[in-house]
Design a protein around this motif. Structure first.
Motif, PDB file in Angstrom:
ATOM      1  N   VAL B 142       0.795  -1.183  -0.012  1.00 40.73           N
ATOM      2  CA  VAL B 142       0.080  -0.039  -0.059  1.00 40.73           C
ATOM      3  C   VAL B 142       0.880   1.318  -0.094  1.00 40.73           C
ATOM      4  O   VAL B 142       1.938   1.258   0.622  1.00 40.73           O
ATOM      5  CB  VAL B 142      -1.096   0.028   1.311  1.00 40.73           C
ATOM      6  N   ILE B 143       0.406   2.082  -0.866  1.00 42.42           N
ATOM      7  CA  ILE B 143       1.220   3.462  -0.847  1.00 42.42           C
ATOM      8  C   ILE B 143      -0.017   4.481  -0.387  1.00 42.42           C
ATOM      9  O   ILE B 143      -1.021   4.662  -0.979  1.00 42.42           O
ATOM     10  CB  ILE B 143       1.584   3.882  -2.486  1.00 42.42           C
ATOM     11  N   LEU B 144       0.433   5.074   0.996  1.00 44.90           N
ATOM     12  CA  LEU B 144      -0.413   6.018   1.645  1.00 44.90           C
ATOM     13  C   LEU B 144       0.074   7.564   1.329  1.00 44.90           C
ATOM     14  O   LEU B 144       0.870   7.871   1.371  1.00 44.90           O
ATOM     15  CB  LEU B 144      -0.125   5.708   3.119  1.00 44.90           C
ATOM     16  N   ARG B 145      -1.274   8.039   0.880  1.00 47.69           N
ATOM     17  CA  ARG B 145      -0.987   9.592   0.751  1.00 47.69           C
ATOM     18  C   ARG B 145      -2.216  10.222   1.479  1.00 47.69           C
ATOM     19  O   ARG B 145      -3.215  10.514   0.914  1.00 47.69           O
ATOM     20  CB  ARG B 145      -1.028   9.931  -0.527  1.00 47.69           C
ATOM     21  N   LEU B 177       4.663   5.537   2.784  1.00 51.65           N
ATOM     22  CA  LEU B 177       4.013   6.865   2.846  1.00 51.65           C
ATOM     23  C   LEU B 177       4.564   7.860   1.925  1.00 51.65           C
ATOM     24  O   LEU B 177       5.646   8.135   2.064  1.00 51.65           O
ATOM     25  CB  LEU B 177       4.036   7.449   4.454  1.00 51.65           C
ATOM     26  N   ILE B 178       3.823   8.676   1.321  1.00 52.33           N
ATOM     27  CA  ILE B 178       3.788   9.602   0.403  1.00 52.33           C
ATOM     28  C   ILE B 178       4.053  10.926   1.216  1.00 52.33           C
ATOM     29  O   ILE B 178       3.019  11.357   1.631  1.00 52.33           O
ATOM     30  CB  ILE B 178       3.072  10.007  -0.710  1.00 52.33           C
ATOM     31  N   GLU B 179       5.326  11.646   1.518  1.00 53.08           N
ATOM     32  CA  GLU B 179       5.239  12.712   2.244  1.00 53.08           C
ATOM     33  C   GLU B 179       5.043  13.857   1.679  1.00 53.08           C
ATOM     34  O   GLU B 179       4.834  15.052   2.360  1.00 53.08           O
ATOM     35  CB  GLU B 179       6.577  12.884   3.144  1.00 53.08           C
ATOM     36  N   ASP B 180       5.131  13.882   0.177  1.00 56.10           N
ATOM     37  CA  ASP B 180       5.011  15.219  -0.471  1.00 56.10           C
ATOM     38  C   ASP B 180       3.586  15.340  -0.592  1.00 56.10           C
ATOM     39  O   ASP B 180       2.862  14.599  -1.229  1.00 56.10           O
ATOM     40  CB  ASP B 180       5.647  14.927  -1.776  1.00 56.10           C
ATOM     41  N   THR B 181       2.935  16.513   0.058  1.00 58.22           N
ATOM     42  CA  THR B 181       1.459  16.265   0.087  1.00 58.22           C
ATOM     43  C   THR B 181       1.090  17.663  -0.765  1.00 58.22           C
ATOM     44  O   THR B 181      -0.086  18.007  -0.709  1.00 58.22           O
ATOM     45  CB  THR B 181       0.857  16.951   1.519  1.00 58.22           C
ATOM     46  N   SER B 182       1.818  17.833  -1.853  1.00 59.44           N
ATOM     47  CA  SER B 182       1.678  19.043  -2.776  1.00 59.44           C
ATOM     48  C   SER B 182       0.600  18.103  -4.003  1.00 59.44           C
ATOM     49  O   SER B 182       0.139  16.965  -3.923  1.00 59.44           O
ATOM     50  CB  SER B 182       2.711  19.151  -3.633  1.00 59.44           C
ATOM     51  N   ARG B 183      -0.265  19.150  -4.488  1.00 60.86           N
ATOM     52  CA  ARG B 183      -1.322  18.664  -5.548  1.00 60.86           C
ATOM     53  C   ARG B 183      -0.404  17.894  -6.809  1.00 60.86           C
ATOM     54  O   ARG B 183      -0.929  16.919  -7.252  1.00 60.86           O
ATOM     55  CB  ARG B 183      -1.798  19.999  -6.259  1.00 60.86           C
ATOM     56  N   GLU B 184       0.631  18.226  -6.986  1.00 60.24           N
ATOM     57  CA  GLU B 184       1.205  17.651  -8.024  1.00 60.24           C
ATOM     58  C   GLU B 184       1.831  16.142  -7.804  1.00 60.24           C
ATOM     59  O   GLU B 184       1.781  15.258  -8.690  1.00 60.24           O
ATOM     60  CB  GLU B 184       2.972  18.442  -8.321  1.00 60.24           C
ATOM     61  N   ALA B 185       2.059  15.905  -6.524  1.00 58.90           N
ATOM     62  CA  ALA B 185       2.219  14.476  -5.989  1.00 58.90           C
ATOM     63  C   ALA B 185       1.129  13.707  -6.237  1.00 58.90           C
ATOM     64  O   ALA B 185       1.226  12.652  -6.508  1.00 58.90           O
ATOM     65  CB  ALA B 185       2.688  14.666  -4.692  1.00 58.90           C
TER      66      ALA B 185
END
Lengths: 415, 415
Positions: B142-145, B177-185
């Motif tokens: 799982v990749i969590l965002r 966990l994806i730590e980049d919480t930008s819209r681009e990410a």
């Protein structure tokens, strides 16, 4: 003014409200009427098809012309295919699950239609009738968007379906053809989620990739088959010859034929000469790696592109691998998750391959040509799904259904 | 340099190859280790959570702060939820179907993991642990965002999961966990089909709509519930009072609570006074149409917007309808295909409603609050699917699985 796509989407949605409640009897009568009408209208259909053919001669290959062509026997076969669908069990309103709760609630999960199905396809007019019949059997409306090349044929076929439906209880708008074959119309269909419940592309990889990439309507991805057969170190020579030949040659133009062979180094050393000569003698062109050169000095080396290619003809890429893991890794990189096979007498090797290759169908000691709705006994086939959601592998009528929970109570509330 | 999303996608895909073969025992041990580790790490988790809370106080409502907050009892509950998942039957490698062909081929359809699941969600840190545990139980990575608001909490939670996994046989990269919480990410995640098998948004309508519209990765649409209850002409007053109250008031902030009431004109004439007074006395604010004014002169008229609104609080729109068909038409226009109910003693009316309302769950004489994976007995819940493909209604572990055909032969070829 609203576009044709929007208008027909709206009509289909409305028709789907009526179609949801159609009985088995009503559906089967409509299918019978269509089968009959196609025969009655065959002159008209052939005339329309001739127009398509004469225009297509300028730019299409012979094999594509052949797919486009409708003659008496093909129209008869289309009609027969519709009749065959009548015989299948009704896939709708089946109880899939019953949950009885202590508080007296009865929860039943039943199969229900998806609603409105969009079908986008290339110059194969038989898909028009196929899709219409399978949709009706599952209480779904269908919006058909064929290619420009088959427009006259598709129009004649849908007119015939409409004539048939007019004598039945089902709405004429259950089956609608988008006559606008522009890219803009296709794009509009990709985003018609207010009316469309699913979009099914049928055709080449280019079409399917475009739909998957662009559509916001849910898609069932079908088709592309870059299938492999891995001949393990412990494969029997005679079985390998027989199964590879069948998987490659019996019908090379279809998606469940193999395009690539992976051969264990030690097996190649032992049997390479006899095996490769046999395959070549059967008229199959081989492109392979350096190891193969020892046996086939005249052979062209395979390019990266060759390993990605779905040849769909009597050409095949071959690659040597040192382990089953290397075969699996190759398939991960080049495969399209359709059908993959291992030939081996070693069950543990077979288990490793079957468990770790990620594909709709994985075979041990058999031809990949069996990945087919009819071969699996589904009685119908909408296509082969290479995606993992909703349905995977050969799609029978069930692929065109959803489910719904029906909950009966007598005043139950949640505590 | 590759982005964080791309890099983690690649790591997850690689980990998924190992995870595919994880045994029941390995998975359950990993889950137990996570449950234990969360308790051990609770100080660290609470500290991280405090950072999120103190930053969130500036811009979030109290109810959102409450959802974000992790205290001792909530961490304990998260840990317990993971332990509960250990007890559930392994949903992977189940034989779903066996087809034996006359030629000796044995075709077995078995459940398999989807592969890599992307989870995109709002400021609810419990989703982080929930998703990780449900993914592991189904052999999925799982990749969590999560949202920026919960970043410190999510980071601490995933660190705790990693610590736990390091003591087990399963790869650390099973949960990322994806730590980049930008819209681009987020956008990059929408199009990561080379590594992601499915994307599940959990949160408000805005988030879900964006994912459905933009993603080319297959999506499981969850959540938004503009649920209706239709009080038919033949409804019993006491049952209507009890069931409406429960469906609205028992937990107004959740998706299976009702937002709108449809009342048959003749029932309103007879019982409107008593019924509406009862509802108002229970603290529920009503916005309705002109007919309601006779009973509630002080009432605000409902706007078009009100009928579309998921209030998620003690407010409800009410509308008068003259027939069951009018109720169905209203639900088609405003409903979100979640849960819809009819209250009536007339079985034929009920059947019309249940068959023609297109929703994941349709109720006769019961509260819509039962649309829930635990209430349905699934032992787990990933969310409520409001789409028609793959899974519809409450999603248990099965929603995170796909299937694969395993075919065993001894040299079969297609004739």
């Amino acid at each position: 003014m609203a576009s044709e796509v929007y208008e027909k989407g709206k009509l289909a949605k409305k028709a789907s409200y009526r179609l949801t409640g159609a009985t088995t009897e009503e559906k089967n009568q409509a299918l019978k009427a269509i089968a009959k009408q196609l025969i009655e209208d065959q002159e008209e259909i052939r005339l329309a098809n001739k127009k398509d053919i004469s225009m297509a001669r300028r730019h299409l290959s012979d094999s594509m012309i052949d797919r486009l062509m409708l003659d008496e026997s093909r129209i008869k076969a289309m009609s027969q295919a519709v009749t065959d669908i009548v015989q299948l069990d009704d896939p709708i309103h089946r109880v899939l699950q019953t949950i009885k709760k202590e508080n007296g609630l009865i929860i039943q999960q039943k199969s229900v239609p998806l609603g409105v199905i969009g079908m986008i396809y290339e110059a194969r007019p038989n898909v028009t009738i196929d899709a219409a019949a399978l949709a009706l059997k599952t209480n779904n409306c269908v919006i058909l968007r064929g290619s420009k090349t088959a427009l006259h044929s598709n129009r004649a076929l849908v007119q015939s379906v409409h004539r048939a439906l007019q004598s039945t209880e089902l709405p004429r708008d259950s089956v609608l053809l988008i006559e606008d074959t522009s890219r803009e119309a296709a794009k509009e269909l990709f985003h018609l989620q207010s009316f469309l419940d699913v979009l099914i592309p049928r055709g080449g990889k280019g079409l399917i990739d475009t739909v998957v990439r662009e559509a916001s309507v849910p898609v069932i991805e079908t088709g592309a088959g870059n299938c492999h057969m891995y001949i393990d170190e412990f494969a029997e020579l005679e079985m390998a010859k027989k199964v590879v030949l069948n998987a490659k040659k019996q019908r090379p133009s279809v998606c469940n034929s193999i395009e690539s062979l992976l051969i264990h180094t030690r097996w190649l050393e032992k049997y390479g000469g006899e095996f490769l000569a046999y395959i070549e003698n059967e008229g199959i062109e081989i492109v392979g790696d350096q190891y193969m050169k020892d046996f086939l000095p005249h052979m062209t080396l395979a390019t990266e592109e060759d390993y990605h290619n779905e040849f769909l003809c009597l050409k095949m890429s071959v690659k040597t691998v040192a382990t089953v893991e290397e075969a699996i890794t190759h398939i991960r990189q080049y495969g399209t998750k359709h059908s993959e096979a291992i030939i081996t007498e070693n069950n543990s090797r077979a288990a490793t391959f079957l468990n770790h290759v990620d594909a709709a169908a994985v075979y041990h000691n058999a031809s990949t040509r069996f990945t087919d709705g009819f071969e699996f006994g589904f009685g119908a086939e909408i296509g082969i799904s290479t995606q993992k959601m909703h349905v995977r592998g050969p799609m029978g009528l069930k692929a065109l259904t959803s489910s719904k929970y029906f909950i009966e109570g007598n005043g139950q509330i949640r505590e």
